[in-house]
Enzyme design. Sequence first.
Site, PDB file in Angstrom:
ATOM      1  N   ASP A 153     -29.409-119.669  12.182  1.00  0.00           N
ATOM      2  CA  ASP A 153     -28.612-119.385  10.988  1.00  0.00           C
ATOM      3  C   ASP A 153     -28.865-117.971  10.457  1.00  0.00           C
ATOM      4  OD1 ASP A 153     -26.720-120.163   9.019  1.00  0.00           O
ATOM      5  OD2 ASP A 153     -28.342-120.485   7.587  1.00  0.00           O
ATOM      6  N   ALA A 154     -29.265-117.065  11.317  1.00  0.00           N
ATOM      7  CA  ALA A 154     -29.494-115.682  10.882  1.00  0.00           C
ATOM      8  C   ALA A 154     -28.148-115.004  10.651  1.00  0.00           C
ATOM      9  CB  ALA A 154     -30.298-114.929  11.931  1.00  0.00           C
TER      10      ALA A 154
END
Length: 173
Positions: A153-154
């Site tokens: 989820d960067a």
Amino acid sequence: GSSEVARRGRFQVWRCDPVGIAAGDTASTHIIKPEPLRFPGLAENEAWCMALARRIGLDAAEAWAERIGNVPCLISKRYDRLQGASGEIVRRLHQEDFCQALGYPSSRKYQQEGGPSLHECFQMIRECSTTPVLDIRHMLDAVIFAALTGNADAHGKNHSFLYAQDTRRMAPL
């Protein structure tokens, strides 16, 4: 717990022992992120990863998991506040996430949705940081850490510049 409203001049703080919610223009000291129902264990996992990051020497915000009522939450101490000796907020520090700095709307925080690429982020660090050599390393460490911990989820809102006095530096993870 018990609740009360405290007024100090133009500031109003709602307190529900031990949590208080800043109202009006009162600066908060922590961020509370409730765990989504669809991701059980997320708060504990994020707290563990943040503690691991600090343990291995990365510049990461202080964070921990805690239950508020029946809701698991990640609580993160704000790094963008200057506090006085007795704990009062002296002032906010300006920060700007990479989407803001690169002119992307928050709705386009992921590269696959038209948001910033790693190349753009590194280029911005080279051009805008007051200490680019240190901040490029900070960003590279963050990217490697995200990959090693399985952080899928960067995105561009995960990284920020922190403005303090005459400096523009990468904010803690």
